[in-house]
Motif scaffolding. Sequence first.
Motif, PDB file in Angstrom:
ATOM      1  N   GLU A   1     -10.658   7.709 -11.707  1.00  0.00           N
ATOM      2  CA  GLU A   1     -10.530   7.149 -13.050  1.00  0.00           C
ATOM      3  C   GLU A   1      -9.169   6.489 -13.275  1.00  0.00           C
ATOM      4  OE1 GLU A   1     -11.396  10.469 -15.577  1.00  0.00           O
ATOM      5  OE2 GLU A   1     -13.546  10.397 -15.124  1.00  0.00           O
ATOM      6  N   ARG A   2      -8.177   6.864 -12.479  1.00  0.00           N
ATOM      7  CA  ARG A   2      -6.840   6.265 -12.586  1.00  0.00           C
ATOM      8  C   ARG A   2      -6.784   4.885 -11.944  1.00  0.00           C
ATOM      9  NH1 ARG A   2      -2.107   9.224 -13.246  1.00  0.00           N
ATOM     10  NH2 ARG A   2      -1.438   7.106 -13.704  1.00  0.00           N
ATOM     11  N   GLY A   3      -7.885   4.461 -11.309  1.00  0.00           N
ATOM     12  CA  GLY A   3      -7.945   3.119 -10.748  1.00  0.00           C
ATOM     13  C   GLY A   3      -7.235   2.966  -9.417  1.00  0.00           C
ATOM     14  N   LEU A   4      -7.201   4.025  -8.636  1.00  0.00           N
ATOM     15  CA  LEU A   4      -6.576   3.938  -7.318  1.00  0.00           C
ATOM     16  C   LEU A   4      -7.461   3.138  -6.375  1.00  0.00           C
ATOM     17  CD1 LEU A   4      -5.244   7.572  -6.853  1.00  0.00           C
ATOM     18  CD2 LEU A   4      -4.202   5.655  -8.043  1.00  0.00           C
ATOM     19  N   ALA A   5      -6.863   2.594  -5.330  1.00  0.00           N
ATOM     20  CA  ALA A   5      -7.623   1.829  -4.345  1.00  0.00           C
ATOM     21  C   ALA A   5      -8.645   2.719  -3.651  1.00  0.00           C
ATOM     22  CB  ALA A   5      -6.683   1.197  -3.324  1.00  0.00           C
ATOM     23  N   GLU A   6      -8.243   3.960  -3.372  1.00  0.00           N
ATOM     24  CA  GLU A   6      -9.135   4.911  -2.695  1.00  0.00           C
ATOM     25  C   GLU A   6      -8.628   6.319  -2.959  1.00  0.00           C
ATOM     26  OE1 GLU A   6     -12.462   5.769  -0.989  1.00  0.00           O
ATOM     27  OE2 GLU A   6     -11.836   3.692  -0.801  1.00  0.00           O
ATOM     28  N   VAL A   7      -9.572   7.253  -3.032  1.00  0.00           N
ATOM     29  CA  VAL A   7      -9.234   8.670  -3.145  1.00  0.00           C
ATOM     30  C   VAL A   7      -9.979   9.385  -2.031  1.00  0.00           C
ATOM     31  CG1 VAL A   7      -9.251  10.722  -4.609  1.00  0.00           C
ATOM     32  CG2 VAL A   7      -8.991   8.451  -5.656  1.00  0.00           C
ATOM     33  N   VAL A   8      -9.252  10.198  -1.281  1.00  0.00           N
ATOM     34  CA  VAL A   8      -9.814  10.880  -0.122  1.00  0.00           C
ATOM     35  C   VAL A   8      -9.795  12.381  -0.370  1.00  0.00           C
ATOM     36  CG1 VAL A   8      -9.522  11.313   2.344  1.00  0.00           C
ATOM     37  CG2 VAL A   8      -8.990   9.059   1.401  1.00  0.00           C
ATOM     38  N   GLN A   9     -10.924  12.996  -0.099  1.00  0.00           N
ATOM     39  CA  GLN A   9     -11.016  14.457  -0.190  1.00  0.00           C
ATOM     40  C   GLN A   9     -11.138  14.965   1.244  1.00  0.00           C
ATOM     41  OE1 GLN A   9     -14.334  15.866  -2.455  1.00  0.00           O
ATOM     42  NE2 GLN A   9     -13.593  17.958  -2.474  1.00  0.00           N
TER      43      GLN A   9
ATOM     44  N   ILE B   1      -1.006  18.579  -4.206  1.00  0.00           N
ATOM     45  CA  ILE B   1      -0.794  19.118  -5.552  1.00  0.00           C
ATOM     46  C   ILE B   1      -0.959  17.996  -6.574  1.00  0.00           C
ATOM     47  CG2 ILE B   1       0.839  20.310  -7.070  1.00  0.00           C
ATOM     48  CD1 ILE B   1       2.165  21.299  -4.372  1.00  0.00           C
ATOM     49  N   ILE B   2      -1.953  18.109  -7.444  1.00  0.00           N
ATOM     50  CA  ILE B   2      -2.318  17.030  -8.355  1.00  0.00           C
ATOM     51  C   ILE B   2      -1.170  16.621  -9.276  1.00  0.00           C
ATOM     52  CG2 ILE B   2      -3.369  18.552 -10.081  1.00  0.00           C
ATOM     53  CD1 ILE B   2      -4.602  15.017  -9.119  1.00  0.00           C
ATOM     54  N   ASP B   3      -0.382  17.563  -9.769  1.00  0.00           N
ATOM     55  CA  ASP B   3       0.723  17.214 -10.667  1.00  0.00           C
ATOM     56  C   ASP B   3       1.763  16.352  -9.943  1.00  0.00           C
ATOM     57  OD1 ASP B   3      -0.487  18.658 -12.693  1.00  0.00           O
ATOM     58  OD2 ASP B   3       0.712  20.456 -12.344  1.00  0.00           O
ATOM     59  N   VAL B   4       2.015  16.665  -8.696  1.00  0.00           N
ATOM     60  CA  VAL B   4       2.959  15.880  -7.901  1.00  0.00           C
ATOM     61  C   VAL B   4       2.368  14.506  -7.626  1.00  0.00           C
ATOM     62  CG1 VAL B   4       4.219  15.751  -5.715  1.00  0.00           C
ATOM     63  CG2 VAL B   4       3.993  17.952  -6.904  1.00  0.00           C
ATOM     64  N   THR B   5       1.093  14.465  -7.272  1.00  0.00           N
ATOM     65  CA  THR B   5       0.422  13.192  -7.029  1.00  0.00           C
ATOM     66  C   THR B   5       0.503  12.310  -8.271  1.00  0.00           C
ATOM     67  OG1 THR B   5      -1.085  14.172  -5.423  1.00  0.00           O
ATOM     68  CG2 THR B   5      -1.805  12.122  -6.461  1.00  0.00           C
ATOM     69  N   GLU B   6       0.224  12.877  -9.430  1.00  0.00           N
ATOM     70  CA  GLU B   6       0.290  12.124 -10.690  1.00  0.00           C
ATOM     71  C   GLU B   6       1.694  11.560 -10.931  1.00  0.00           C
ATOM     72  OE1 GLU B   6      -1.859  11.199 -12.944  1.00  0.00           O
ATOM     73  OE2 GLU B   6      -3.626  12.388 -12.514  1.00  0.00           O
ATOM     74  N   ALA B   7       2.710  12.375 -10.687  1.00  0.00           N
ATOM     75  CA  ALA B   7       4.090  11.926 -10.896  1.00  0.00           C
ATOM     76  C   ALA B   7       4.445  10.786  -9.941  1.00  0.00           C
ATOM     77  CB  ALA B   7       5.060  13.096 -10.723  1.00  0.00           C
TER      78      ALA B   7
ATOM     79  N   LEU C   1       0.839  -1.186   0.000  1.00  0.00           N
ATOM     80  CA  LEU C   1       0.000   0.000   0.000  1.00  0.00           C
ATOM     81  C   LEU C   1       0.877   1.239   0.000  1.00  0.00           C
ATOM     82  CD1 LEU C   1      -2.895   1.219   0.360  1.00  0.00           C
ATOM     83  CD2 LEU C   1      -2.453   1.157   2.815  1.00  0.00           C
ATOM     84  N   VAL C   2       0.498   2.233  -0.799  1.00  0.00           N
ATOM     85  CA  VAL C   2       1.203   3.512  -0.852  1.00  0.00           C
ATOM     86  C   VAL C   2       0.181   4.614  -0.597  1.00  0.00           C
ATOM     87  CG1 VAL C   2       2.515   5.110  -2.297  1.00  0.00           C
ATOM     88  CG2 VAL C   2       2.921   2.644  -2.474  1.00  0.00           C
TER      89      VAL C   2
ATOM     90  N   ALA D   1      -4.811   8.063  -2.391  1.00  0.00           N
ATOM     91  CA  ALA D   1      -4.311   9.417  -2.618  1.00  0.00           C
ATOM     92  C   ALA D   1      -5.313  10.464  -2.146  1.00  0.00           C
ATOM     93  CB  ALA D   1      -4.010   9.630  -4.101  1.00  0.00           C
ATOM     94  N   ARG D   2      -4.784  11.625  -1.923  1.00  0.00           N
ATOM     95  CA  ARG D   2      -5.559  12.797  -1.510  1.00  0.00           C
ATOM     96  C   ARG D   2      -5.973  13.587  -2.748  1.00  0.00           C
ATOM     97  NH1 ARG D   2      -3.198  17.459   2.472  1.00  0.00           N
ATOM     98  NH2 ARG D   2      -4.779  19.022   2.049  1.00  0.00           N
TER      99      ARG D   2
END
Length: 108
Positions: free
Chosen positions: A80-88, A45-51, A38-39, A67-68
């Motif tokens: 849409e990127r298929g992450l296990a979970e996205v938290v806002q 910052i979305i660009d950093v998250t994407e990288a 798990l990561v 990811a946040r």
Amino acid sequence: ELDYRRFEQARDAGAAAVFGDATQAVVLEATHVSRARLVLITVPIIDVTEAIIEQVRRSNPHARIVARAEGAEQLRHLQERGLAEVVQPELEAGLEMVRQSLLHMDYG
């Protein structure tokens, strides 16, 4: 961790910590990401998250990623990127405030 002071605090508290930019493969290698199940990506910052997502998937395509997201648009994009979970965080905080309010009003 990019903030050296926070890195030192974590290390001094006995936490495993790596100083550096997680968008760089060498930094993720130091964390042994290739063996991670798990990561967690908490960067706002979305660009950093994407990288970071790209680097993690190169090193370990089987790792689950949480990811946040900042806002509904980023939330949908990361889902849409298929992450296990996205938290806002703002949404989660709002839900917790409602939950606490209901508990204090004896509705729970």
